[in-house]
Each structure stands twice: as structure tokens, then as C-alpha cells.
Design a protein around this motif. Structure first.
Motif, PDB file in Angstrom:
ATOM      1  N   SER A  58      39.213  -5.086   0.662  1.00 23.36           N
ATOM      2  CA  SER A  58      38.429  -3.860   0.488  1.00 23.36           C
ATOM      3  C   SER A  58      38.844  -3.164  -0.801  1.00 23.36           C
ATOM      4  O   SER A  58      39.910  -3.440  -1.369  1.00 23.36           O
ATOM      5  CB  SER A  58      38.629  -2.914   1.677  1.00 23.36           C
ATOM      6  OG  SER A  58      39.962  -2.448   1.728  1.00 23.36           O
ATOM      7  N   ALA A  59      38.015  -2.211  -1.241  1.00 28.28           N
ATOM      8  CA  ALA A  59      38.315  -1.442  -2.453  1.00 28.28           C
ATOM      9  C   ALA A  59      39.545  -0.567  -2.263  1.00 28.28           C
ATOM     10  O   ALA A  59      40.295  -0.307  -3.221  1.00 28.28           O
ATOM     11  CB  ALA A  59      37.099  -0.592  -2.837  1.00 28.28           C
ATOM     12  N   ALA A  68      42.531  -2.558  -3.043  1.00 22.59           N
ATOM     13  CA  ALA A  68      42.634  -2.845  -4.477  1.00 22.59           C
ATOM     14  C   ALA A  68      43.226  -1.665  -5.235  1.00 22.59           C
ATOM     15  O   ALA A  68      43.871  -1.836  -6.269  1.00 22.59           O
ATOM     16  CB  ALA A  68      41.255  -3.198  -5.035  1.00 22.59           C
ATOM     17  N   ALA A  80      39.676  -4.582  -9.153  1.00 20.66           N
ATOM     18  CA  ALA A  80      38.636  -5.550  -9.504  1.00 20.66           C
ATOM     19  C   ALA A  80      37.941  -5.959  -8.211  1.00 20.66           C
ATOM     20  O   ALA A  80      38.444  -5.674  -7.120  1.00 20.66           O
ATOM     21  CB  ALA A  80      39.243  -6.764 -10.210  1.00 20.66           C
ATOM     22  N   PRO A  81      36.752  -6.604  -8.295  1.00 20.01           N
ATOM     23  CA  PRO A  81      36.076  -7.030  -7.063  1.00 20.01           C
ATOM     24  C   PRO A  81      36.959  -7.939  -6.210  1.00 20.01           C
ATOM     25  O   PRO A  81      37.360  -9.012  -6.648  1.00 20.01           O
ATOM     26  CB  PRO A  81      34.837  -7.776  -7.588  1.00 20.01           C
ATOM     27  CG  PRO A  81      34.574  -7.176  -8.931  1.00 20.01           C
ATOM     28  CD  PRO A  81      35.942  -6.870  -9.496  1.00 20.01           C
ATOM     29  N   LEU A  82      37.301  -7.466  -5.028  1.00 22.85           N
ATOM     30  CA  LEU A  82      38.084  -8.223  -4.048  1.00 22.85           C
ATOM     31  C   LEU A  82      39.442  -8.658  -4.590  1.00 22.85           C
ATOM     32  O   LEU A  82      39.982  -9.680  -4.200  1.00 22.85           O
ATOM     33  CB  LEU A  82      37.303  -9.444  -3.551  1.00 22.85           C
ATOM     34  CG  LEU A  82      36.025  -9.164  -2.766  1.00 22.85           C
ATOM     35  CD1 LEU A  82      35.368 -10.460  -2.344  1.00 22.85           C
ATOM     36  CD2 LEU A  82      36.317  -8.295  -1.548  1.00 22.85           C
ATOM     37  N   GLN A  85      43.328  -7.005  -6.525  1.00 20.99           N
ATOM     38  CA  GLN A  85      44.167  -5.986  -7.136  1.00 20.99           C
ATOM     39  C   GLN A  85      44.851  -6.598  -8.347  1.00 20.99           C
ATOM     40  O   GLN A  85      45.525  -7.618  -8.229  1.00 20.99           O
ATOM     41  CB  GLN A  85      45.221  -5.482  -6.138  1.00 20.99           C
ATOM     42  CG  GLN A  85      46.135  -4.413  -6.713  1.00 20.99           C
ATOM     43  CD  GLN A  85      47.335  -4.148  -5.828  1.00 20.99           C
ATOM     44  OE1 GLN A  85      48.353  -4.828  -5.923  1.00 20.99           O
ATOM     45  NE2 GLN A  85      47.222  -3.167  -4.940  1.00 20.99           N
ATOM     46  N   ARG A 133      27.865 -18.963  -9.710  1.00 21.25           N
ATOM     47  CA  ARG A 133      27.020 -18.431  -8.634  1.00 21.25           C
ATOM     48  C   ARG A 133      25.918 -19.409  -8.236  1.00 21.25           C
ATOM     49  O   ARG A 133      25.714 -19.659  -7.043  1.00 21.25           O
ATOM     50  CB  ARG A 133      26.419 -17.088  -9.041  1.00 21.25           C
ATOM     51  CG  ARG A 133      27.433 -15.971  -9.183  1.00 21.25           C
ATOM     52  CD  ARG A 133      28.222 -15.760  -7.896  1.00 21.25           C
ATOM     53  NE  ARG A 133      27.405 -15.287  -6.802  1.00 21.25           N
ATOM     54  CZ  ARG A 133      27.832 -15.081  -5.574  1.00 21.25           C
ATOM     55  NH1 ARG A 133      29.087 -15.323  -5.272  1.00 21.25           N
ATOM     56  NH2 ARG A 133      27.024 -14.634  -4.631  1.00 21.25           N
ATOM     57  N   THR A 166      22.929 -11.746  -3.980  1.00 24.69           N
ATOM     58  CA  THR A 166      24.024 -10.900  -4.490  1.00 24.69           C
ATOM     59  C   THR A 166      24.528 -11.386  -5.839  1.00 24.69           C
ATOM     60  O   THR A 166      24.228 -12.485  -6.260  1.00 24.69           O
ATOM     61  CB  THR A 166      25.207 -10.892  -3.499  1.00 24.69           C
ATOM     62  OG1 THR A 166      25.675 -12.231  -3.304  1.00 24.69           O
ATOM     63  CG2 THR A 166      24.792 -10.297  -2.185  1.00 24.69           C
TER      64      THR A 166
END
Length: 332
Positions: free
Chosen positions: A50-51, A54, A78-80, A82, A207, A332
Motif C-alpha cells: 500500500s501507499a 511506501a 514509488a508504485p508498490l 519503498q 505491459r 490499467t
């Protein structure tokens, strides 16, 4: 007794096929790099859920006794993940000094790299049982190979998308020799794209690759659902499963390469690390195949009447999860 065993194995197989998310293998990375004599940078990347995680707090770090922070440590979210950074001033050599974390969560691991100036870098693997290690006076190729072999095994066993693909392939292919040929084709194919991408000779955006990997799992689930129906002609997957495994193996190799690029390869030990990672992937794959074949044999041996139900439940579970991943990765 046989009926209860069949239902138990069925439920266990379905539960094992319901992951929370794909590609669970996201090891932490720690790097201690020398900038000039006595001055070192300490950087780390820790996967988080979670944020809030992080944003902090700073993890309990273990640094050499002859070192002290002259800057930081500071965090960046950062996304997902630390991201942490600090600057150390060290007196004397770091050989036989301890580096790492005070603790890692159970089941977690981290890849540690120590990069001195003018010397070969060294790579070690941190685990929840051994969250810190002693810095060696000189690195060994065996140490690098051991660390990357373990990461390769974990990437199959804990990387849910590749895991479900291998399980679906085993269930779809009938006969031991056919399984061997399909698994060999898959191995050769993803080894080619893994090496080519890692060395810079090929590459695809990550992606789209992840979405296509989900589509490959969904494809096998559809094939599993239609197998054995009298009104449906035999597909290419049923007639030549090794050919389908070869094609999808090329795709999954890009996925393995993407995971390896996030971890990184140690300078000077790239061939050993790449070979060990690839062998680890194959060892994990063979382990998954052996377990799947044993479970199938147990059900067919002790509760054959439960096998059609088990296969149907597993097929629907794999297809549902793959569909979810496909739409998630597209949108996404």
C-alpha cells in the motif's frame, strides 16, 4: 474413503489456483556502492502492499560497524515499492562486516549487491532467516549462482501467472512423453527470449507482454474446457501441444526477462547469474510439473469418479483468474 480423498484433493487444487495477484515474486533489492575512497551509497527497494507502507517508516538497517550515515537515510515512495537512499562514510575495509536488515517479513527475500571501486562486485541473497550477511573479502561465482538460482525457482513457484500456465499445460497434455515434449519446447523457447532480451538483442514492452501471458493462460483454459467433447474436432493444441508450448514459451520468456531486469544482474558475473536464474526457472517448472502429475495420479488412482469434477473446477478457476488478469492488464 476414496470419495473423501477425491473431494479433498479437488478442494486443495482449486484453493491453490486462486492467487490474490499475478507475479508475486518481487524481491527487495539492496545496493551498497562505493563512490570514492571511504564514501558509499546505500540504496534499497522494498516491495509494499500500500501507499502507506511506501511512505515509511525507514526499515531497521544493519550497516558495517566502521560506517556511519553522513546523509539520510531518506525515503521516496514509488508504485508498490519503498525506495530508500543514504550516504555512508566508512573507515577502512568492509570485509567481514555485516550489511542488510535487522529483520525481513516471513517468506520475504532481498538481493544484496556490494559494488566497490576497482574490485569485482558481490551478490548475496537475504532471507527472513538470514536478513543480513557478512561482506566477503572477494566475491565468488558460486555465491552469485546460488542466489540467482533461488530467485529463478521462486519466480516459477510464487509467480502465479507462469505457475498457472504450467499447471494448465500439464492437465491438457495426456501421456508422460507428451508432457516431456511440451515442457521441453516451453523451456527452449523461453530460454531463447530470456537470454536475447537480457543481452539486449530483443525486447517488448512489459505491459503488453503481461496481458498476452494472461491471454495464453485463458487460451489453455478454453482448450481444457473443450477437450474430450465428441462434437468438437481436435485442435492444434491437442494434436501438437509441443508446438503451442513453443510459441507461448517465447512470450513467457519476455516475462521472465522483465522480472530479471527489475532485479538486475551483477556486473562481471552476468553469465553466471543469467545461467543460474534460467536453471532455477527450469527447476521450479519441473517441481510444479511433478506435483501436478502426482496429484492427478492420486485422484485417478484412488478416486477416479472425482477426476472429471476436479478437472472442471480447476479449469473454471484458471479461466476466471486469467480473464481477470487480462482485463486488469489491458485497462490499467
Amino acid at each position: 474413503m476414496r470419495s473423501w480423498l477425491g473431494w479433498l484433493l479437488t478442494c486443495a487444487a482449486v484453493l491453490l489456483a486462486v492467487p490474490a495477484s499475478a507475479d508475486e515474486i518481487r524481491p527487495a533489492v539492496v545496493e551498497l556502492s562505493e563512490q570514492e575512497a571511504g564514501e558509499w551509497l546505500l540504496d534499497w527497494k522494498l516491495p509494499v502492499a500500500s501507499a502507506d507502507q511506501a511512505a515509511g517508516p525507514v526499515p531497521a538497517l544493519v550497516i558495517p560497524e566502521n560506517c556511519a550515515f553522513i546523509e539520510g537515510p531518506v525515503l521516496r515512495a514509488a508504485p508498490l515499492a519503498q525506495l530508500g537512499h543514504g550516504r555512508l562514510q566508512c573507515e577502512g575495509a568492509l570485509a567481514d562486516q555485516r550489511i542488510g536488515f535487522a529483520a525481513l517479513p516471513s517468506g520475504s527475500d532481498a538481493l544484496l549487491r556490494v559494488v566497490p571501486i576497482g574490485q569485482a562486485s558481490q551478490t548475496s541473497r537475504l532471507t527472513s532467516d538470514m536478513p543480513s550477511v557478512l561482506i566477503a573479502a572477494a566475491p565468488t561465482t558460486w555465491g552469485v549462482a546460488r542466489s540467482y538460482f533461488a530467485i529463478g525457482v521462486e519466480h516459477i513457484v510464487l509467480g502465479w501467472d507462469h505457475l498457472l500456465f504450467v499447471i494448465a499445460l500439464v492437465l491438457l497434455v495426456r501421456g508422460g512423453w507428451s508432457v516431456v515434449k511440451a515442457a521441453t519446447a516451453f523451456t527452449v523457447a523461453h530460454s531463447v527470449t530470456l537470454v536475447a532480451t537480457t543481452l539486449g538483442y530483443a525486447g517488448l514492452l512489459q505491459r503488453p507482454v503481461e496481458a498476452l501471458i494472461a491471454l495464453s493462460i485463458l487460451f489453455l483454459a478454453v482448450e481444457l474446457h473443450g477437450r474430450g467433447k465428441p462434437d468438437r474436432p481436435r485442435s492444434w493444441t491437442q494434436r501438437a501441444p509441443w508446438l503451442v508450448a513453443l510459441g507461448f514459451g517465447l512470450l513467457h520468456g519476455f516475462g521472465f526477462a522483465g522480472a530479471l531486469s527489475e532485479i538486475g544482474l551483477p556486473p562481471g558475473e552476468m553469465p553466471a547469474a543469467l545461467l543460474a536464474f534460467n536453471i532455477g526457472v527450469e527447476a521450479g517448472q519441473l517441481l510444479v510439473i511433478a506435483v501436478a502429475l502426482c496429484l492427478r495420479w492420486l485422484v485417478l488412482r484412488w478416486a477416479p469418479q472425482a477426476w472429471p469434477i476436479a478437472l472442471k473446477l480447476i479449469t473454471y478457476a484458471i479461466g476466471t483468474i486469467a480473464s481477470f488478469w487480462l482485463f486488469e492488464r489491458i485497462l490499467t
